[in-house]
Structures are given as C-alpha cells and as structure tokens.
Design a protein around this motif. Structure first.
Motif, PDB file in Angstrom:
ATOM      1  N   SER A  23      23.338  26.971   9.869  1.00 45.00           N
ATOM      2  CA  SER A  23      22.792  26.802   8.512  1.00 45.00           C
ATOM      3  C   SER A  23      23.676  25.878   7.689  1.00 45.00           C
ATOM      4  N   VAL A  24      24.980  26.008   7.868  1.00 43.21           N
ATOM      5  CA  VAL A  24      25.914  25.130   7.159  1.00 43.21           C
ATOM      6  C   VAL A  24      25.753  23.704   7.679  1.00 43.21           C
ATOM      7  N   ALA A  25      25.651  23.585   9.000  1.00 50.45           N
ATOM      8  CA  ALA A  25      25.518  22.265   9.614  1.00 50.45           C
ATOM      9  C   ALA A  25      24.251  21.561   9.119  1.00 50.45           C
ATOM     10  N   ASP A  26      23.165  22.279   8.990  1.00 54.01           N
ATOM     11  CA  ASP A  26      21.912  21.676   8.512  1.00 54.01           C
ATOM     12  C   ASP A  26      22.074  21.123   7.106  1.00 54.01           C
ATOM     13  N   ALA A  27      22.664  21.933   6.229  1.00 49.05           N
ATOM     14  CA  ALA A  27      22.838  21.498   4.836  1.00 49.05           C
ATOM     15  C   ALA A  27      23.806  20.324   4.753  1.00 49.05           C
ATOM     16  N   ALA A  28      24.933  20.462   5.437  1.00 48.88           N
ATOM     17  CA  ALA A  28      25.940  19.398   5.382  1.00 48.88           C
ATOM     18  C   ALA A  28      25.412  18.121   6.030  1.00 48.88           C
ATOM     19  N   GLY A  29      24.698  18.297   7.147  1.00 45.79           N
ATOM     20  CA  GLY A  29      24.154  17.140   7.863  1.00 45.79           C
ATOM     21  C   GLY A  29      23.187  16.361   6.983  1.00 45.79           C
ATOM     22  N   ALA A  30      22.301  17.079   6.292  1.00 52.06           N
ATOM     23  CA  ALA A  30      21.327  16.404   5.431  1.00 52.06           C
ATOM     24  C   ALA A  30      22.037  15.640   4.319  1.00 52.06           C
ATOM     25  N   ALA A  31      23.058  16.278   3.744  1.00 57.46           N
ATOM     26  CA  ALA A  31      23.789  15.628   2.646  1.00 57.46           C
ATOM     27  C   ALA A  31      24.515  14.392   3.152  1.00 57.46           C
ATOM     28  N   MET A  32      25.148  14.500   4.316  1.00 60.17           N
ATOM     29  CA  MET A  32      25.885  13.361   4.842  1.00 60.17           C
ATOM     30  C   MET A  32      24.943  12.240   5.285  1.00 60.17           C
ATOM     31  N   ALA A  33      23.767  12.633   5.794  1.00 61.18           N
ATOM     32  CA  ALA A  33      22.817  11.614   6.243  1.00 61.18           C
ATOM     33  C   ALA A  33      22.377  10.731   5.086  1.00 61.18           C
ATOM     34  N   SER A  34      22.159  11.361   3.911  1.00 61.51           N
ATOM     35  CA  SER A  34      21.697  10.534   2.796  1.00 61.51           C
ATOM     36  C   SER A  34      22.816   9.643   2.274  1.00 61.51           C
ATOM     37  N   MET A  35      24.059   9.968   2.658  1.00 70.26           N
ATOM     38  CA  MET A  35      25.149   9.079   2.244  1.00 70.26           C
ATOM     39  C   MET A  35      25.403   7.977   3.272  1.00 70.26           C
ATOM     40  N   ALA A  36      24.871   8.162   4.474  1.00 73.48           N
ATOM     41  CA  ALA A  36      25.236   7.273   5.584  1.00 73.48           C
ATOM     42  C   ALA A  36      24.994   5.802   5.249  1.00 73.48           C
ATOM     43  N   ILE A  37      23.854   5.508   4.620  1.00 72.38           N
ATOM     44  CA  ILE A  37      23.569   4.093   4.388  1.00 72.38           C
ATOM     45  C   ILE A  37      24.493   3.496   3.336  1.00 72.38           C
ATOM     46  N   TYR A  38      24.947   4.333   2.389  1.00 73.03           N
ATOM     47  CA  TYR A  38      25.863   3.799   1.380  1.00 73.03           C
ATOM     48  C   TYR A  38      27.226   3.554   2.002  1.00 73.03           C
ATOM     49  N   LEU A  39      27.552   4.425   2.959  1.00 76.20           N
ATOM     50  CA  LEU A  39      28.777   4.214   3.716  1.00 76.20           C
ATOM     51  C   LEU A  39      28.692   2.893   4.491  1.00 76.20           C
ATOM     52  N   LEU A  40      27.529   2.716   5.132  1.00 77.09           N
ATOM     53  CA  LEU A  40      27.289   1.478   5.872  1.00 77.09           C
ATOM     54  C   LEU A  40      27.468   0.273   4.947  1.00 77.09           C
ATOM     55  N   MET A  41      26.881   0.367   3.748  1.00 75.61           N
ATOM     56  CA  MET A  41      26.981  -0.742   2.803  1.00 75.61           C
ATOM     57  C   MET A  41      28.442  -0.978   2.427  1.00 75.61           C
ATOM     58  N   ALA A  42      29.169   0.098   2.182  1.00 70.25           N
ATOM     59  CA  ALA A  42      30.573  -0.045   1.787  1.00 70.25           C
ATOM     60  C   ALA A  42      31.378  -0.731   2.891  1.00 70.25           C
ATOM     61  N   VAL A  43      31.108  -0.341   4.137  1.00 67.96           N
ATOM     62  CA  VAL A  43      31.834  -0.939   5.261  1.00 67.96           C
ATOM     63  C   VAL A  43      31.503  -2.423   5.369  1.00 67.96           C
ATOM     64  N   VAL A  44      30.200  -2.747   5.289  1.00 64.93           N
ATOM     65  CA  VAL A  44      29.795  -4.148   5.389  1.00 64.93           C
ATOM     66  C   VAL A  44      30.426  -4.969   4.273  1.00 64.93           C
ATOM     67  N   LEU A  45      30.389  -4.439   3.058  1.00 61.72           N
ATOM     68  CA  LEU A  45      30.935  -5.183   1.918  1.00 61.72           C
ATOM     69  C   LEU A  45      32.444  -5.364   2.046  1.00 61.72           C
ATOM     70  N   ALA A  46      33.109  -4.361   2.628  1.00 64.49           N
ATOM     71  CA  ALA A  46      34.556  -4.479   2.778  1.00 64.49           C
ATOM     72  C   ALA A  46      34.894  -5.567   3.791  1.00 64.49           C
ATOM     73  N   LEU A  47      34.096  -5.653   4.864  1.00 64.03           N
ATOM     74  CA  LEU A  47      34.395  -6.626   5.915  1.00 64.03           C
ATOM     75  C   LEU A  47      33.811  -8.000   5.615  1.00 64.03           C
ATOM     76  N   ARG A  48      32.594  -8.015   5.084  1.00 66.71           N
ATOM     77  CA  ARG A  48      31.921  -9.287   4.784  1.00 66.71           C
ATOM     78  C   ARG A  48      31.267  -9.197   3.414  1.00 66.71           C
TER      79      ARG A  48
END
Ligand SMILES: Nc1ncnc2c1ncn2[C@@H]1O[C@H](COP(=O)(O)OP(=O)(O)OP(=O)(O)O)[C@@H](O)[C@H]1O
Ligand SMILES: [Mg+2]
Lengths: 232, 305
Positions: free
Chosen positions: B271-296
């Motif tokens: 149950s914890v994994a489901d909640a945490a997973g959903a929250a982290m998933a919605s952040m994943a693309i912003y993380l992706l953007m941050a990584v891309v912007l940092a490198l390029r």
C-alpha cells in the motif's frame, strides 16, 4: 523609375535622414557615397519599407510605395543585397534561391540555374547550408538571391566589404555583366575607383542630406569633393 | 516483468507521446519562430475534441467530422492570430502570457455556454472498436490508430518543413524575418499559416484524447504543462526535438506509472509502495527535464545549432 522626394526617417527619437532626394532611371547605375554613419544603409532600408519614412514620398515604377510593407515593395521589382549579407544560416544554397525566386516579368529572366552559372563557386556548394559558406560565397549567394527575384532594380549595400581581392574581382566582374544586361543598380561601396568606372551618376550623402550629385566626369573634375565628403 | 505487459505499456507510452508531439509541434514552432508564448494552445486541443464530438453526434461519420473539426479549429487559430497574437509578437512575454491566459478563460466559458458544464463523450468509430492481437496480447485498435496517425502527421510535418517552399519560408523567417520580407515573402501570412497549422495539430490531438477519455472543460490546461516540458526537453523551435521529447516524456510517464509501484513493492509494503510509486511517477518527467536541462540547457535537438 525610383524617386525619393524629401524623405525623412530615423530610429526612435533620432533622425537619420533629413530630406533625401534621389532618382534612378531604367537601366541606370547610380551610387550613394558618404562616410560611415551618414545614412546610406538607412536610405536603402527606407526604400524597402524596413524603416518607416516619417516624411516625404517614395515612388517606384509609377506607384507611391511610401509606407507599403517590404514584401510588396520587393515584389514590384527591387532586389536587395543587404549590408552584412544576411544569409539564412540554416537553409541550403539551393533552398535560399528557391525560396525567393519569382518568374521573370518578360522574356529571359534569372532562374536558379542561370545564377549558378554566373557564380560557379555556388553551384559546387548548392547543398551546403548558408552558415558553412565562406564570406565570399555568402556574398555571391546574397547577389544570386536578389537576382532570382528578377528585379528591375538591384540594390547592393557594401557588397565587397571584407572580401579578399580575388573574390572582390569576381563580384565586380558579375556586376559588369549585369550592367550589360541593362539592370538598374544602386551601389554603395568603399571602392570609389570601381564605382566611378561602373556607374552613370553619383550621389553624395552627408548627415542625412544629399549634398552633391552628378556624373563620374563631374565628380573627377571637382577634386575637393573626396576630401570634404568622403575623407579619402 | 511480464513481456506482454511491457509491450502494452510501451504502446501506451507511444500513444501519449504522439499526442504530446502533435501539441508540441505547433507550440514550439510558434514559440521558436514568432517568439510568442501561447498559453491558449491547450484551448485548441479542447476545441478539437468538442468540435469532433459535436460533428460526430450530428453526422455520425467519424473521419469527415474529424476533418471538419480540424478545419474549424484552424480557422479559430487564424482568428486568434489576427486579433490577438499578431499585436503581441513584439511585446514582452508577460503581456503574451496575460493575453493568452485571458483567451483560456474565454474559450472555457464559450464551451460552457455552447455545450454545458458536463463532460461529453466521443465514441470512436465502429471500425476502430475492439482489440487487435499484437504478439499474442490484445491491444485496443483505437490506440494503435492514434499512434499511426500521430507518426503519419509527424512525417507530413517533416516533409512540409523540410521539403516545401512554405517550409523554407518558415525556416528562413525563424532565422531572419526582416530579410525574408525584404526579399518579397509575406512573412506575416507565413506566420498566420503556422499558427493555424499548430491549432489544427492540437485539435487532432484533442480529438484523439476524446476517444479515450471524457471531453471536458479544462482538458487543455492539464496537458499544456506536459507540452511545455516536451518543448523544453526537445529544444525550443525544433520539430524534431518535439518528436523526441514527446516520445521520451510519454514513455517515461507511462513506464513510471506502471512500473514504479511494483519496483518499490520489492522494498516496502504494497500500500505504501502504490502511493509512493504514483507520487514519484508524476515527478519522473520533471526529473527528466531537470537532468536534460542540466546536461544540455538548449534542449536535446535545438533548432539552431
Ligand atoms: N538600428 C539602429 N538603431 C539606431 N540607430 C541606428 C540604427 N542603425 C543605424 N543607426 C544610426 O543611424 C546613422 C546612419 O546609419 P547608417 O547605417 O544608415 O549609415 P551608413 O551610411 O550605412 O554607414 P556605414 O558606412 O557604416 O554602413 C548612424 O548614426 C547610426 O548610428
Ligand atoms: Mg551602411
């Protein structure tokens, strides 16, 4: 064919042109001479509608084009070779020509393949992007690009600036060939002797006013002119 | 992990990706070429969905309705360009943001007046109903159709920009609009066409979304945020970048939502994994953007490089 009457123009609050009068007849070659910052480029930009004329009147081929948008003025038959060449860096040589080409008004006009014959160096680079060309090649492209508009008046603003002597000679050769075709031209350049050979008449501009105009012979006959207005 | 589930998630990711691409292509062109920020781009997406649903309800023929909705949205795009955008090309970005935010409110209210506040539904055509077997696993036909239509639109756009005279004007206008105008090209008209084309592509994405989820007011604003992430990742002004960015965001978002809860469940309670997973998933693309912007910082495939 082109006539400017008391044209005033400027940037922001500064007035650069303070009443310019100038005329070019069909097939005529004239020059606009003057020291740096006297308003030569501004005159050209005002003719094409890139800078708004605040007063006066510009007529081209019988039409009042004062205040008309640049693309309309260009389509009436002006081919501009702008100061600094202004090549499109991300288009290939061929694309820059195809993008602006217009059918000739009458008879045999300038096609893409004909301008590539005029500048064989460009033909070899036809699939290269603008930013990969040398300065000389960019200048040839700027001229070729203006020619495929099939203009009746070609305006060249510092077309030989910053070029090696050999490339410069190539440009003058091309301009002489265009002269033989009867194309009217407005030339701005630093190489006075070449201009005196090529052009029919000359205008000297100082601080936004035409201060002298006349033929090449008249220009040579007035030795004070060069020192006073051109600083040479 | 189950390979058929992985395939399904990949197709879901691609499907979100092509929809984001259709939205991002217009937004990135308008932003890159005219330097105009159009927050109301999502309104074209919503309009596309509503107009398609309305025309389908009326004619019962899906493809003609879709075509009609694209044309109508393109015309609305032309109108917006004429009346609003054109006056603000030279203005500060803040004015553009304010004006187009006003447009969002206007379009949302307009839709409320015309169609009411309740969501409406857009039935996919009968020939796209049902499932198709892919590698032994059933997959909805409509989603496959969306992926194919999106990729075909991408090809069409690549041809238009790379191979036609209009495309040359667009690219030349992006480099130096003054010079292309001085060479006889009506760049104002070219800009208007780009704006209308972008609106039509957004409408296509909206109609696609409408066949999957309810058509409702505000649907454009949610996806607009993702779309901005896409064009920042891809490189502003670059259609190729928009394609790569859109597919990347679509896949990362979908994989994240599907896989993260399972991965986390290995180390924590379900149950914890489901909640945490959903929250982290919605952040994943912003993380992706941050990584891309940092490198390029200029994005993956910038328009001018
Ligand atoms: N975009 C601009 N904004 C403000 N002032 C300008 C601008 N362009 C030119 N000027 C000013 O207008 C005056 C005339 O410039 P212009 O470019 O017409 O001169 P020019 O005769 O072509 O000179 P050059 O030989 O250096 O090319 C100069 O004083 C210049 O500083
Ligand atoms: Mg100058």
């Amino acid at each position: 064919m082109l006539r400017l009457e008391a044209v005033e123009a400027g940037y922001g609050s500064s007035r650069v042109l303070c009443g310019v009068d100038l005329a070019i007849g069909p097939g005529e070659i004239i020059t606009l001479l003057g020291r740096n910052g006297m308003g030569k480029t501004t005159t050209v930009r005002t003719i094409l509608g890139l800078v708004r004329a605040r007063a006066g009147c510009i007529r081209f081929r019988g039409r009042d084009v004062t205040g008309a948008p640049p693309h309309r003025i260009a389509r009436l038959g002006i081919g501009l070779v702008p100061e600094g060449r202004r090549i499109f860096p991300n288009l290939t040589v061929l694309e820059q020509l195809i993008a602006v080409a217009r059918p000739p008004r009458e008879g045999r006009g300038w096609t893409v393949s004909r301008v590539l014959e005029l500048f064989p160096a460009l033909a070899e680079r036809r699939h290269q992007r603008g930013r990969t060309l040398s300065g000389g090649e960019q200048q040839m492209l700027a001229i070729a690009r203006a020619l495929v508009l099939n203009p009746v008046l070609l305006i060249l603003d510092e077309a030989t600036e910053g070029l090696a002597p050999l490339v410069r000679r190539e440009i003058w050769r091309a301009l002489a060939a265009l002269r033989r075709e009867g194309l009217a031209m407005l030339l701005i350049d630093k190489h006075l002797e070449r201009l005196l050979e090529l052009a029919d008449r000359h205008y000297v501009i100082e601080k936004g006013r035409i201060v002298w105009s006349g033929t090449g012979a008249a220009f040579r006959a007035e030795p004070g002119l060069r020192a006073r207005y051109l600083g040479v | 992990m189950d390979p058929s589930l992985l395939l399904e998630q990949t197709l879901n990711g691609l499907q979100l990706g092509v929809m984001l691409f259709l939205l991002a292509a217009g937004l990135t062109l308008v932003f890159g070429i005219m330097d105009f920020i159009n927050l109301a781009h999502g309104s074209f997406y919503m309009l596309g969905a509503y107009l398609t649903a309305w025309l389908v309800g009326w004619s019962e023929a899906f493809l003609p309705s879709l075509a009609g909705a694209l044309v109508l949205t393109a015309l609305v795009g032309l109108l917006v360009e004429r009346l609003v955008a054109r006056r603000l090309y030279a203005a500060d970005h803040l004015y553009q943001v304010l004006a187009t935010f006003g447009l969002i409110l206007f379009f949302n209210e307009l839709i409320r007046l015309l169609f009411g506040p309740q969501p409406i539904f857009l039935e996919p055509p009968a020939w796209l109903a049902g499932q198709l077997e892919i590698a032994g696993a059933p997959y909805p036909r409509i989603r496959i159709a969306i992926v194919l239509a999106g990729l075909m639109s991408g090809l069409l756009l690549w041809w238009l920009i790379g191979r036609t005279r209009l495309g040359m004007w667009i690219r030349a206008g992006a480099d130096d609009r003054e010079t292309i105008a001085a060479l006889g090209v009506d760049i104002g008209l070219v800009f208007a066409l780009v704006f209308a084309l972008g609106a039509a592509l957004a409408a296509l994405a909206g109609a696609m979304a409408g066949t999957l989820v309810a058509v409702r007011i505000g649907m454009g604003e949610e996806i607009l945020i993702l779309t901005f992430v896409v064009i920042v990742i891809g490189g502003i002004g670059s259609v190729r970048g928009a394609l790569v960015g859109a597919l990347l965001v679509g896949l990362v978002d979908t994989y994240g939502r599907a896989l993260l809860p399972d991965v986390l469940a290995l180390v924590m309670e379900r149950s914890v994994a489901d909640a945490a997973g959903a929250a982290m998933a919605s952040m994943a693309i912003y993380l992706l953007m941050a990584v891309v912007l940092a490198l390029r910082p200029q994005g993956l495939l910038p328009a001018r490089g």
